[in-house]
Design a protein around this motif. Structure first.
Motif, mmCIF file in Angstrom:
data_model
loop_
_atom_site.group_PDB
_atom_site.id
_atom_site.type_symbol
_atom_site.label_atom_id
_atom_site.label_comp_id
_atom_site.label_asym_id
_atom_site.label_seq_id
_atom_site.Cartn_x
_atom_site.Cartn_y
_atom_site.Cartn_z
ATOM 1 N N ILE A 29 15.620 -4.347 -5.412
ATOM 2 C CA ILE A 29 14.590 -4.517 -4.373
ATOM 3 C C ILE A 29 14.635 -3.361 -3.391
ATOM 4 C CG2 ILE A 29 13.892 -5.955 -2.416
ATOM 5 C CD1 ILE A 29 14.855 -8.385 -3.998
ATOM 6 N N GLN A 30 15.851 -2.936 -3.013
ATOM 7 C CA GLN A 30 15.998 -1.831 -2.058
ATOM 8 C C GLN A 30 15.390 -0.541 -2.602
ATOM 9 O OE1 GLN A 30 18.047 1.080 -2.072
ATOM 10 N NE2 GLN A 30 17.707 1.603 0.075
ATOM 11 N N ARG A 31 15.603 -0.267 -3.899
ATOM 12 C CA ARG A 31 15.063 0.964 -4.487
ATOM 13 C C ARG A 31 13.529 0.917 -4.536
ATOM 14 N NH1 ARG A 31 17.810 4.196 -2.945
ATOM 15 N NH2 ARG A 31 16.692 5.671 -4.265
ATOM 16 N N VAL A 32 12.984 -0.249 -4.884
ATOM 17 C CA VAL A 32 11.523 -0.380 -4.935
ATOM 18 C C VAL A 32 10.920 -0.220 -3.544
ATOM 19 C CG1 VAL A 32 9.612 -1.962 -5.407
ATOM 20 C CG2 VAL A 32 11.536 -1.821 -7.003
ATOM 21 N N LEU A 33 11.520 -0.882 -2.554
ATOM 22 C CA LEU A 33 11.004 -0.791 -1.184
ATOM 23 C C LEU A 33 11.163 0.610 -0.619
ATOM 24 C CD1 LEU A 33 12.207 -4.177 0.377
ATOM 25 C CD2 LEU A 33 9.934 -3.565 -0.472
ATOM 26 N N THR A 34 12.208 1.321 -1.037
ATOM 27 C CA THR A 34 12.385 2.708 -0.589
ATOM 28 C C THR A 34 11.236 3.578 -1.090
ATOM 29 O OG1 THR A 34 14.797 2.496 -0.526
ATOM 30 C CG2 THR A 34 13.890 4.720 -0.678
ATOM 31 N N ALA A 35 10.851 3.372 -2.354
ATOM 32 C CA ALA A 35 9.715 4.128 -2.894
ATOM 33 C C ALA A 35 8.421 3.773 -2.155
ATOM 34 C CB ALA A 35 9.572 3.844 -4.390
ATOM 35 N N VAL A 36 8.237 2.481 -1.877
ATOM 36 C CA VAL A 36 7.042 2.043 -1.138
ATOM 37 C C VAL A 36 7.040 2.640 0.263
ATOM 38 C CG1 VAL A 36 5.852 0.048 -0.163
ATOM 39 C CG2 VAL A 36 6.812 -0.077 -2.464
ATOM 40 N N LEU A 37 8.226 2.662 0.907
ATOM 41 C CA LEU A 37 8.317 3.226 2.249
ATOM 42 C C LEU A 37 7.964 4.708 2.245
ATOM 43 C CD1 LEU A 37 9.114 2.949 5.237
ATOM 44 C CD2 LEU A 37 11.475 3.456 4.570
ATOM 45 N N GLY A 38 8.411 5.426 1.224
ATOM 46 C CA GLY A 38 8.062 6.841 1.129
ATOM 47 C C GLY A 38 6.562 7.050 1.026
ATOM 48 N N MET A 39 5.908 6.230 0.210
ATOM 49 C CA MET A 39 4.444 6.332 0.090
ATOM 50 C C MET A 39 3.762 5.966 1.401
ATOM 51 S SD MET A 39 3.640 4.957 -3.787
ATOM 52 C CE MET A 39 4.586 3.438 -3.644
ATOM 53 N N ALA A 40 4.304 4.956 2.096
ATOM 54 C CA ALA A 40 3.725 4.559 3.383
ATOM 55 C C ALA A 40 3.861 5.679 4.409
ATOM 56 C CB ALA A 40 4.411 3.289 3.890
ATOM 57 N N GLN A 41 5.009 6.342 4.428
ATOM 58 C CA GLN A 41 5.213 7.443 5.362
ATOM 59 C C GLN A 41 4.227 8.573 5.099
ATOM 60 O OE1 GLN A 41 9.378 8.138 4.573
ATOM 61 N NE2 GLN A 41 10.026 7.018 6.391
ATOM 62 N N ASP A 42 4.035 8.916 3.818
ATOM 63 C CA ASP A 42 3.083 9.973 3.477
ATOM 64 C C ASP A 42 1.661 9.565 3.863
ATOM 65 O OD1 ASP A 42 5.098 11.543 2.478
ATOM 66 O OD2 ASP A 42 4.798 10.924 0.394
ATOM 67 N N ALA A 43 1.322 8.301 3.622
ATOM 68 C CA ALA A 43 -0.029 7.829 3.950
ATOM 69 C C ALA A 43 -0.277 7.887 5.452
ATOM 70 C CB ALA A 43 -0.221 6.404 3.423
ATOM 71 N N VAL A 44 0.716 7.482 6.241
ATOM 72 C CA VAL A 44 0.575 7.515 7.699
ATOM 73 C C VAL A 44 0.423 8.951 8.194
ATOM 74 C CG1 VAL A 44 1.785 7.090 9.873
ATOM 75 C CG2 VAL A 44 1.745 5.326 8.114
ATOM 76 N N LYS A 45 1.245 9.841 7.660
ATOM 77 C CA LYS A 45 1.171 11.239 8.091
ATOM 78 C C LYS A 45 -0.180 11.860 7.750
ATOM 79 C CE LYS A 45 6.149 11.837 7.681
ATOM 80 N NZ LYS A 45 7.249 12.318 6.822
ATOM 81 N N LEU A 46 -0.660 11.592 6.550
ATOM 82 C CA LEU A 46 -1.961 12.130 6.155
ATOM 83 C C LEU A 46 -3.079 11.511 6.998
ATOM 84 C CD1 LEU A 46 -1.585 12.173 2.258
ATOM 85 C CD2 LEU A 46 -1.695 14.149 3.773
ATOM 86 N N GLY A 47 -2.973 10.202 7.260
ATOM 87 C CA GLY A 47 -3.994 9.541 8.075
ATOM 88 C C GLY A 47 -4.037 10.071 9.495
ATOM 89 N N LEU A 48 -2.868 10.241 10.112
ATOM 90 C CA LEU A 48 -2.822 10.766 11.474
ATOM 91 C C LEU A 48 -3.293 12.214 11.521
ATOM 92 C CD1 LEU A 48 0.545 9.235 12.745
ATOM 93 C CD2 LEU A 48 -1.777 8.497 13.278
ATOM 94 N N ALA A 49 -2.981 12.982 10.469
ATOM 95 C CA ALA A 49 -3.468 14.371 10.410
ATOM 96 C C ALA A 49 -4.995 14.387 10.313
ATOM 97 C CB ALA A 49 -2.852 15.096 9.218
ATOM 98 N N ARG A 50 -5.537 13.413 9.596
ATOM 99 C CA ARG A 50 -6.995 13.324 9.465
ATOM 100 C C ARG A 50 -7.647 13.085 10.820
ATOM 101 N NH1 ARG A 50 -11.488 12.910 10.138
ATOM 102 N NH2 ARG A 50 -13.165 11.957 8.904
ATOM 103 N N TYR A 51 -7.035 12.267 11.663
ATOM 104 C CA TYR A 51 -7.613 11.961 12.974
ATOM 105 C C TYR A 51 -7.145 12.920 14.069
ATOM 106 C CZ TYR A 51 -9.428 7.644 11.043
ATOM 107 O OH TYR A 51 -10.120 6.730 10.285
#
Length: 297
Positions: A29-51
């Motif tokens: 579970i920790q490994r799966v959530l770590t991958a999800v967290l990485g994608m979430a971090q990238d999505a947030v960074k790209l979203g904030l860069a967009r705005y």
């Protein structure tokens, strides 16, 4: 318990197996959530860069959907550090469970004494030749019996624990080095493309006294890598970061602008521009010297 064939040693091994299974499930579970967290971090960074640009700020100020999305991105950004900490705790817990399970499987007799001493288990006073006398054991006696275990028996679980710790440490270190190496290669590749544009522009200007487009320079007008988007317009080379790089935000831009100056004697002028963020400047400290002659020592 004897009717069921559950001697103290078998019971301890069963408990250890269940604990090991829990540890493996938590680790997965920790490994799966770590991958999800990485994608979430990238999505947030790209979203904030967009705005963070003009059109993004305009949209956030005038459209309710964009305003709500920007607020959501900021909320998620505030949660990400706590999520990262929680995943670290989950990793530690899973490793501890696996270590406990290994000790229980390797030393079932001594583990039985400890479980009885701390009142996790309680045995009936039936004793056979194959089962340890654990009824009435107190914590001091249990620890004394554990202390009497030969070093050869302790060496096996200790070695397993050390090996697991070393493997995790090595994998973490290798992953970090690979990530840093990829970042270094991408940054070097970006500067190489900028230098290629500078050299091609100089060569074309020397022949035609004009600024060349991407087609005239025989360079692709657009391309992309994992970390950068590249565009070459009529007078400019532009590299835009797609992800955050060591504190340099996504959407940061490196450029080379070409122009001419002079009337009777036309000269080529090249301007090398870097992002204003100091974290970005640190990534490419020599960018503004690309294609320039180094001063003599």
């Amino acid at each position: 318990m004897n009717k069921l064939g559950l001697t103290p040693i078998r019971t301890v091994r069963t408990i250890a197996s269940v604990v090991a299974l829990m540890g493996m499930v938590l680790l997965a579970i920790q490994r799966v959530l770590t991958a999800v967290l990485g994608m979430a971090q990238d999505a947030v960074k790209l979203g904030l860069a967009r705005y963070n640009n003009f059109t993004g700020r305009f949209a956030a100020q005038n459209f309710p959907e964009d305003k709500k999305l920007l607020g959501l991105l900021k909320e998620v950004q505030g949660i990400l550090p706590q999520a990262d900490t929680a995943l670290t705790v989950l990793l530690v817990v899973s490793i501890v469970l696996l270590v406990v399970a290994l000790v229980g499987l390797a030393l079932p007799r001594q583990s039985a004494h400890v479980l009885v001493a701390v009142r996790i288990l309680k045995w009936q006073p039936e004793v056979s030749e194959d089962t340890p006398e654990v009824e009435g054991t107190n914590l001091r006696e249990a620890l004394t019996k554990v202390g009497e275990v030969p070093l050869k028996k302790l060496a096996i679980p200790a070695a397993i624990v050390i090996v697991i710790s070393l493997v995790i440490w090595m994998l973490t270190g290798v992953a970090s080095k690979v990530e840093q190496g990829n970042k270094g290669d991408e940054l070097a590749g970006m500067q190489a493309k900028a230098l290629e544009y500078i050299q091609a522009q100089r060569s074309y200007f020397a022949k035609t006294k004009k600024i060349g487009s991407a087609r005239a320079l025989q360079l692709p007008d657009s391309s992309s890598t994992d970390m950068f988007d590249y565009k070459i317009s009529a007078t400019r080379f532009l590299a835009t970061s797609k992800t955050e790089i060591d504190g340099c935000p996504a959407g940061s831009k490196w450029q080379v602008s070409a122009s001419t100056k002079g009337i009777f004697s036309v000269e080529l002028s090249l301007y090398r521009g870097t992002p204003k963020d100091t974290s970005c400047v640190k990534l490419t400290p020599d960018y503004k010297m690309l294609g320039r002659e180094k001063p003599a020592k």
